[in-house]
Each structure stands twice: as C-alpha cells, then as structure tokens.
Design a protein around this motif. Structure first.
Motif, PDB file in Angstrom:
ATOM      1  N   TYR A   1     101.730  79.161  27.557  1.00 14.87           N
ATOM      2  CA  TYR A   1     103.141  79.337  27.231  1.00 14.87           C
ATOM      3  C   TYR A   1     103.377  80.032  25.894  1.00 14.87           C
ATOM      4  O   TYR A   1     104.501  80.082  25.415  1.00 14.87           O
TER       5      TYR A   1
ATOM      6  N   GLY B   1     114.588  74.387  19.787  1.00 13.17           N
ATOM      7  CA  GLY B   1     113.764  73.440  20.532  1.00 13.17           C
ATOM      8  C   GLY B   1     113.347  73.832  21.919  1.00 13.17           C
ATOM      9  O   GLY B   1     114.076  74.423  22.661  1.00 13.17           O
ATOM     10  N   ALA B   2     112.142  73.439  22.328  1.00 15.06           N
ATOM     11  CA  ALA B   2     111.632  73.689  23.666  1.00 15.06           C
ATOM     12  C   ALA B   2     112.058  72.566  24.590  1.00 15.06           C
ATOM     13  O   ALA B   2     112.083  71.414  24.213  1.00 15.06           O
ATOM     14  N   LYS B   3     112.384  72.892  25.841  1.00 14.66           N
ATOM     15  CA  LYS B   3     112.815  71.897  26.807  1.00 14.66           C
ATOM     16  C   LYS B   3     111.881  71.881  28.004  1.00 14.66           C
ATOM     17  O   LYS B   3     111.490  72.918  28.503  1.00 14.66           O
TER      18      LYS B   3
ATOM     19  N   LEU C   1     107.070  74.154  31.068  1.00 14.35           N
ATOM     20  CA  LEU C   1     108.071  74.681  30.184  1.00 14.35           C
ATOM     21  C   LEU C   1     108.735  75.895  30.812  1.00 14.35           C
ATOM     22  O   LEU C   1     108.077  76.767  31.349  1.00 14.35           O
TER      23      LEU C   1
ATOM     24  N   TRP D   1     108.288  71.053  17.140  1.00 13.35           N
ATOM     25  CA  TRP D   1     108.079  69.835  17.934  1.00 13.35           C
ATOM     26  C   TRP D   1     107.891  70.162  19.401  1.00 13.35           C
ATOM     27  O   TRP D   1     108.531  69.575  20.262  1.00 13.35           O
ATOM     28  N   ASN D   2     107.029  71.109  19.714  1.00 14.00           N
ATOM     29  CA  ASN D   2     106.718  71.383  21.108  1.00 14.00           C
ATOM     30  C   ASN D   2     105.517  70.543  21.528  1.00 14.00           C
ATOM     31  O   ASN D   2     104.841  69.923  20.691  1.00 14.00           O
TER      32      ASN D   2
ATOM     33  N   LEU E   1     102.733  79.227  22.861  1.00 14.11           N
ATOM     34  CA  LEU E   1     103.308  78.334  21.863  1.00 14.11           C
ATOM     35  C   LEU E   1     102.475  78.403  20.587  1.00 14.11           C
ATOM     36  O   LEU E   1     101.526  77.660  20.406  1.00 14.11           O
TER      37      LEU E   1
ATOM     38  N   ALA F   1     110.379  78.017  21.356  1.00 13.58           N
ATOM     39  CA  ALA F   1     109.550  76.867  21.034  1.00 13.58           C
ATOM     40  C   ALA F   1     109.731  76.493  19.575  1.00 13.58           C
ATOM     41  O   ALA F   1     109.766  77.343  18.701  1.00 13.58           O
ATOM     42  N   SER F   2     109.851  75.203  19.303  1.00  8.85           N
ATOM     43  CA  SER F   2     110.016  74.729  17.941  1.00  8.85           C
ATOM     44  C   SER F   2     108.729  74.086  17.467  1.00  8.85           C
ATOM     45  O   SER F   2     107.736  74.003  18.189  1.00  8.85           O
TER      46      SER F   2
ATOM     47  N   ALA G   1     102.175  75.831  18.336  1.00  9.96           N
ATOM     48  CA  ALA G   1     103.210  76.642  18.812  1.00  9.96           C
ATOM     49  C   ALA G   1     104.157  77.211  17.830  1.00  9.96           C
ATOM     50  O   ALA G   1     104.141  76.939  16.704  1.00  9.96           O
TER      51      ALA G   1
ATOM     52  N   ALA H   1     112.145  77.965  27.026  1.00 12.91           N
ATOM     53  CA  ALA H   1     111.330  77.147  26.133  1.00 12.91           C
ATOM     54  C   ALA H   1     110.218  77.963  25.502  1.00 12.91           C
ATOM     55  O   ALA H   1     109.847  77.762  24.356  1.00 12.91           O
TER      56      ALA H   1
END
Length: 263
Positions: free
Chosen positions: A89, A13-15, A22, A33-34, A91, A30-31, A8, A26
């Motif tokens: 998504y 950051g993605a939540k 997502l 760390w997704n 990513l 997206a970061s 991604a 997000a």
C-alpha cells in the motif's frame, strides 16, 4: 530485517475498508497512525516485555521461557506483516524509515544478548551477528547518497534463519531438538557472514558507480559552461568591432571638418 522500511507516509488518516484492506484514499492519505506503523511500534514495545519474561525467575523457568518465546514470535511475525503492508500500500513515512530497522535489530539483539548472558548462546555467535548488522547499517549510510542497497533473497533467508534459531534457543529444549537448534544457528551464522560480504561488495560497486556518475555530470556541466562562455564572447566580438568602426568614422569626419575650416 526485511531491508524494506515497514512504515508509512504522511497525510491525513488512513481508513480500513471492508475485508481488512486499505482503500485507495487510504493509500494516498496515510498518516503516522497507519497499520504498518502501529505494528512497528508494537514490535518496539515487545522488546522490553520479551526481556522481562525471559529473565523472570532467574531465566530458567520453562513456562516463562515459553511466554518469552511467544512474545518473540509475535514480534517476528509483525515484522513480516508490516513489511508486506508497506510494500502493498506504499505506506512510507520518515518515522517508519527510522523505526522499522531499529525495531528489527532491537528484538533480535535483545534475544541474542539475553541468551548469551544466560549462558545458553556463545558470545562469539552474538558478536558475529551484531557486528554484521551494525556494519551493514553503517554501510547503507556510506552509500545512501549514491544508491540504496536492496534487500536480497539471501538477506531474507538470513533473517528467517536467525529468527528460527533464536526462537529455538529461547525455549528450553533437550535431546535431539537441542542439537538441531545448534545446527540451525550455525546455518544462520554462515548466512549472516555470506550475505554481509555480499552487501559489502554491492556497496563498493554502487559507490564507485555513483562517484563515476557524479564526475561525468560535473564534466558535462563544465563543458556546457565553456560552450556558453565561448558563445557569449563570439557574440560580443562583432558588436565591439561595430563600435570601433563607428568611432573611426566619427574621427575621420572631425578631421575633414577641421581641414575645411583651415582652408
């Protein structure tokens, strides 16, 4: 091995939202760390764990082979999920583009080489599959400047066949199941070779098309430059004529003045 980078793309950051999906924010933020990247990293970490489990107690203990199969199965499943998340998504990160294909080939390569070392799988099968995977990877780099070779249905079926066959060889099977896994592996080898040849064909076609498009673009640029040069020269010609005419008039006037002064 899906052919689609399962990871991604950069941002903050993605939540996760309720229901495990997502949200829109997000997707756009997206970061590294997704969830797709995390699954890819889990698959990478499972490779050494799988090898240790497979070779534990000499590599022939049915219980430890079952544990190794579980690690292999989890790794293959994460490949399906991170690919789906990446497509659904959007990513995509630079890390994912590199790590996902490495993780795919690492887990399959580790399984094939380990099984051949243990004597369960003929080395020629391992050589054919690994040579194909390495060759296609190099082929993708060969044409990446012109186009991206898309993942085909045959390629996905090849991946499924390889994973199923390798998983069956990891387990300690006897009787009809041992015979069945051999034929499943043969199907995987055939699909590996056939899809590999198809990728080569696609690569050659895409490269030819890319080179033809580059030549056409270069010819168009050269033609445009020629038109610009000709137009500039045409605009400069009347101006040069006007200057020359002015000089002639001035010279004639000076000659007339000189003649009158002599008289």
């Amino acid at each position: 091995m899906t052919g689609v980078p399962a990871s991604a793309a950069g941002g903050s950051g993605a939540k996760l939202v309720r229901g495990g999906k997502l949200g829109t924010a997000a997707v756009n933020q997206a970061s590294l760390w997704n969830i797709a990247n995390i699954l890819t990293m889990v698959r990478l970490l499972l490779v050494p764990g799988f090898v240790l489990l497979l070779f534990h107690d000499g590599g022939y203990d049915p219980v430890w082979r079952a544990f190794a199969w579980a690690a292999f199965a989890v790794a293959m499943i994460t490949d399906l999920f991170d690919g789906h998340l990446a497509r659904a998504y959007n990513l995509v990160t630079d890390f994912g583009k590199i790590a996902d294909p490495i993780a795919d080939k690492a887990i399959m390569g580790a399984a094939l080489v380990s099984l051949s070392i243990l004597g369960d799988l003929p080395w020629w099968i391992t050589g054919v599959i690994l040579a194909r995977e390495l060759g296609i990877t190099l082929m993708r780099f060969w044409v990446i400047r012109h186009a991206v070779i898309p993942a085909s249905r045959g390629g996905k079926l090849k991946t499924l066949a390889q994973g199923t066959a390798a998983g069956m060889y990891v387990l300690v099977l006897t009787g009809p199941l041992a015979t069945l896994r051999f034929w499943v592996m043969m199907v995987a080898v055939v699909l590996t070779v056939v899809t590999g040849l198809d990728y080569v064909r696609q690569a050659v076609v895409l490269r030819r098309q890319g080179l033809a498009a580059e030549r056409a673009a270069a010819a168009e640029r050269a033609e445009e430059a020629l038109r610009t040069t000709v137009g500039t020269a045409a605009d400069a010609a009347p101006a040069a004529g006007s200057v020359a005419g002015a000089k002639d008039v001035h010279a004639a006037a000076e000659a007339r003045d000189a003649a009158e002064a002599e008289r």
